[in-house]
Design an enzyme around this catalytic site. Structure first.
Site, PDB file in Angstrom:
ATOM      1  N   GLY A  84       0.815  -1.233  -0.020  1.00 29.81           N
ATOM      2  CA  GLY A  84       0.114   0.122   0.071  1.00 29.81           C
ATOM      3  C   GLY A  84       0.795   1.134  -0.027  1.00 29.81           C
ATOM      4  O   GLY A  84       0.169   2.513   0.061  1.00 29.81           O
TER       5      GLY A  84
ATOM      6  N   GLY B  21       2.592   2.485  -2.487  1.00 24.61           N
ATOM      7  CA  GLY B  21       2.691   2.906  -3.799  1.00 24.61           C
ATOM      8  C   GLY B  21       3.775   2.498  -4.681  1.00 24.61           C
ATOM      9  O   GLY B  21       4.148   3.245  -5.972  1.00 24.61           O
ATOM     10  N   LYS B  22       4.101   1.229  -4.465  1.00 25.18           N
ATOM     11  CA  LYS B  22       5.352   0.390  -5.619  1.00 25.18           C
ATOM     12  C   LYS B  22       4.843   0.655  -7.042  1.00 25.18           C
ATOM     13  O   LYS B  22       5.724   0.920  -7.679  1.00 25.18           O
ATOM     14  CB  LYS B  22       5.377  -0.835  -4.908  1.00 25.18           C
ATOM     15  CG  LYS B  22       5.962  -1.133  -3.641  1.00 25.18           C
ATOM     16  CD  LYS B  22       6.309  -2.454  -3.156  1.00 25.18           C
ATOM     17  CE  LYS B  22       5.144  -3.395  -3.281  1.00 25.18           C
ATOM     18  NZ  LYS B  22       4.176  -2.933  -2.449  1.00 25.18           N
ATOM     19  N   THR B  23       3.750   0.184  -7.147  1.00 28.18           N
ATOM     20  CA  THR B  23       3.200   0.155  -8.394  1.00 28.18           C
ATOM     21  C   THR B  23       3.193   1.447  -9.370  1.00 28.18           C
ATOM     22  O   THR B  23       3.600   1.745 -10.404  1.00 28.18           O
ATOM     23  CB  THR B  23       1.543  -0.484  -8.695  1.00 28.18           C
ATOM     24  OG1 THR B  23       1.690  -1.677  -8.092  1.00 28.18           O
ATOM     25  CG2 THR B  23       1.255  -0.342 -10.044  1.00 28.18           C
ATOM     26  N   SER B  24       2.617   2.427  -8.601  1.00 24.73           N
ATOM     27  CA  SER B  24       2.724   3.641  -9.046  1.00 24.73           C
ATOM     28  C   SER B  24       4.280   4.502  -9.301  1.00 24.73           C
ATOM     29  O   SER B  24       4.366   4.982 -10.249  1.00 24.73           O
ATOM     30  CB  SER B  24       1.889   4.885  -8.099  1.00 24.73           C
ATOM     31  OG  SER B  24       0.552   4.682  -7.837  1.00 24.73           O
TER      32      SER B  24
ATOM     33  N   ASP C 118       3.868  -9.274  -8.898  1.00 26.09           N
ATOM     34  CA  ASP C 118       2.966  -9.601  -7.714  1.00 26.09           C
ATOM     35  C   ASP C 118       1.554 -10.300  -8.085  1.00 26.09           C
ATOM     36  O   ASP C 118       0.977  -9.933  -9.057  1.00 26.09           O
ATOM     37  CB  ASP C 118       2.187  -7.858  -7.433  1.00 26.09           C
ATOM     38  CG  ASP C 118       1.626  -7.913  -6.060  1.00 26.09           C
ATOM     39  OD1 ASP C 118       0.932  -9.050  -5.631  1.00 26.09           O
ATOM     40  OD2 ASP C 118       1.261  -6.891  -5.485  1.00 26.09           O
TER      41      ASP C 118
ATOM     42  N   THR D 241      -7.647   1.693  -6.807  1.00 28.81           N
ATOM     43  CA  THR D 241      -6.884   0.188  -6.654  1.00 28.81           C
ATOM     44  C   THR D 241      -7.155  -0.606  -5.429  1.00 28.81           C
ATOM     45  O   THR D 241      -7.522  -1.653  -5.801  1.00 28.81           O
ATOM     46  CB  THR D 241      -5.356   0.581  -6.683  1.00 28.81           C
ATOM     47  OG1 THR D 241      -4.922   1.430  -7.954  1.00 28.81           O
ATOM     48  CG2 THR D 241      -4.545  -0.895  -6.540  1.00 28.81           C
TER      49      THR D 241
END
Length: 591
Positions: A18, A20-23, A45, A503
């Site tokens: 949560g 913000g790795k993907t962002s 993931d 998300t």
């Protein structure tokens, strides 16, 4: 972002769920591609949401992102990878060995370990085999939450060592020939991870004490694996626009305090600060602005007509949860949504009603004990499923029972089998089943692991039977009755925890679909950390309130039968007093 001034070829993004790795991974990929560089963005993931952030339907093959020339992205699909791996191992023996032997091999390859090694097999090809990504200038890995990532990154050493030291030619994955063929790629993966000139590990965190502790632990463990080229991103740092807004002031103060107390292990790393945005980081235009000088944010309609339109608080669920008098309550959801807080608050509320309650976690990060701190409450016990301890106890039990009557060679084979990385999965699964069984005569509240890990854990119930009976002579009552207990709505109540953001809501919807496929029906959804019920004057927070409404309405109208809303807390919900506020929010803060 400083690391983009001279980026290495491989970039890993990791951190607590949560944060913000993907962002951050997507923003990096877009900005490098905008320079004319060919970029491959990969998610490892199981609960990936690259598709939603990039606005592109992805698969397990490199797919061009049409709105960004030179950018390709892909999701490693563990299930598909496991199916392909299984057939690669078993296929050559069809029609050669008796049908019974082939069937035995298929069952042997049906366990959770096969799923993990197959996904890692795909990952290692991309990192350890230069020819697999030769057409790209940069390869960016959007990794899973920390516990999964650490396991993923330690697998190269674990499996290459296992292959090197195994002398029997067999393993929990069947004949080692299939793995041995990959030994060189695995070794190259280890070398690539440790090559500071080729790989950067980007630790993503929030300006939050718990997130900093997790990032520090991750940094130290990765350094012990030789991954020394690290960069820190502190994402979502809030700055108040108003001196008169108590909520905005508290949000900024919490971040400022955390930043002033950042652990030494990560305090010396090169650092990038990413400002908080009220509307998140969805879409290519928003990703292009990450790390660049702030621009005026767009605004939504200022008509915030939401008074009395939001759901009741968490306390509205406690009566119904308490009605049966015993059973299991599972807090499930995406990493970082507050499962620990919700689980602990429910456990405290039930204990204060006089029930015997045990609160436990299957999450490797295990923040639940810190949430309740050292306080004591009559009727409430707090524990943790410790993977290391469970693995040791399970291995001892297998050797004590299944090894009876084996000759020296047979015992050696069994001992080597138990040293495989699969054994921990089995041991933790057994502990989870035991914890669920305790709900027969009291309440058991489980703070479960992030979504992908949890779903894989539940999905492995049937495959587990085949795996465990290979190593021991029987199955425990708790494991045998696990699925019936989880499927009994009078025994197990699942709380799907989410945030009022795109998300988390959409990943929670996927989780609900997975649960329903397993014939497990969620009891209620809990929307955590919402600004909607609070009185705010800061303009960014007011826009955030309206932004949240669309997701609250989506949950209420199409996803959940019951919904509870937990307001953002001025004081961190730590200790009994903080958890009581989560259940019955201070009315002075609500509108």
């Amino acid at each position: 972002m400083q690391f983009l001034k001279a980026p290495t070829r491989n970039l890993f993004f990791t951190g607590k769920g949560g944060v913000g790795k993907t962002s951050m991974a997507c923003a990096t990929a877009v900005q490098l591609a905008d320079r004319g560089l060919r970029v491959l963005l990969v998610s490892t993931d199981p609960a990936s949401n690259l598709d939603e952030v990039l606005g592109t339907k992805l698969s397990s093959d490199a797919t061009p992102v049409e709105s960004v020339p030179h950018l390709y992205a892909m999701n490693l699909d563990p299930e598909a990878a496991a199916s392909e791996y299984r057939e690669r191992m078993v296929g050559p023996y069809r029609g050669v060995l008796p049908d019974a032997a082939v069937q035995s091999m298929e069952e042997q390859f049906s366990g959770s370990c096969t799923l993990e090694i197959a996904a890692f097999d795909e990952f290692s090809k991309l990192l350890g085999d230069p020819s697999a990504t030769a057409e790209f200038d940069h390869v960016i890995f959007d990794t899973a939450p920390t516990g999964h990532t650490l396991r993923l990154l330690t697998l190269p050493s674990a499996w290459s060592g296992y292959i090197e030291n195994n002398t029997t030619g067999t393993s929990c994955l069947g004949p080692l020939a299939g793995l041995q063929a990959q030994a060189l790629v695995y070794q190259q993966t280890v070398e690539a991870l440790a090559d500071s000139g080729a790989t950067t590990l980007v630790l993503v965190t929030r300006a939050d004490a718990a997130a900093f502790r997790e990032a520090a632990r991750t940094s130290v463990e990765l350094q012990s694996l030789g991954v020394n080229n690290q960069h820190l991103i502190v994402n979502g740092v809030f700055k108040s626009e108003s001196q008169d807004d108590a909520i905005a002031t508290a949000m900024q103060q919490r971040g400022d305090v955390a930043l002033s107390q950042i652990p030494d292990a990560i305090g010396q790393l090169d650092r990038t600060i990413i400002p908080w945005t009220w509307n998140g980081l969805m879409g290519i235009d928003a990703l292009r602005q990450v790390g660049k000088p702030a621009v005026t944010q767009g605004s939504e309609d200022d008509d915030l007509s939401w008074t009395d339109s939001y759901p009741d608080g968490l306390g509205s669920l406690i009566d119904d949860l308490a009605a049966v008098g015993h059973g299991v309550i599972l807090a499930m959801g995406k990493g970082g949504v507050g499962k620990t807080t919700v689980a602990a608050a429910v456990a405290v509320a039930l204990a204060e009603r006089g029930f015997d309650v045990h609160l436990s976690t299957t999450d490797p990060a295990a923040h639940v004990t810190a949430t309740i701190a050292a306080e004591e409450l009559a009727g409430l016990s707090v524990g943790r499923i410790d993977p290391a301890r469970e693995t040791a106890e399970y291995s001892e039990e297998v050797m004590r029972t299944a090894a009876v009557g084996l000759d020296e060679a047979g015992r050696a084979l069994l001992e080597e089998d138990l040293r495989s990385p699969c054994t921990e999965e089995i041991a933790v699964f057994r502990a989870f089943a035991r914890a669920v069984a305790e709900g027969e005569d009291r309440f058991v509240v489980l703070d479960t692991a992030p979504t992908g890990h949890t779903v894989l854990l539940l999905d492995s119930a049937l495959a587990y039977h085949r795996e465990v009976t290979r190593q021991s002579s029987g199955m425990s009552e708790s494991v045998e009755n696990l699925l019936p207990r989880l499927r009994d709505p009078e025994f197990t109540r699942v709380l799907v925890v989410t945030l009022p953001e795109a998300t988390p809501v959409h990943e929670a919807a996927k989780l609900q679909q997975d649960l329903r496929r397993a014939q497990i029906e969620p009891f209620a959804w809990v929307i955590n950390q919402s600004l909607v019920p609070l009185q705010v004057s800061d303009s960014a927070l007011r826009h955030r309130q309206q932004h949240e409404l669309r997701f609250i309405d989506e949950v209420r109208s199409s996803l959940a039968k019951r919904v509870a809303l937990i307001p953002w807390q001025i004081e961190s919900p730590v200790g009994l007093a903080g958890l009581r506020r989560v259940v019955g929010t201070d009315s002075s803060l609500t509108s």
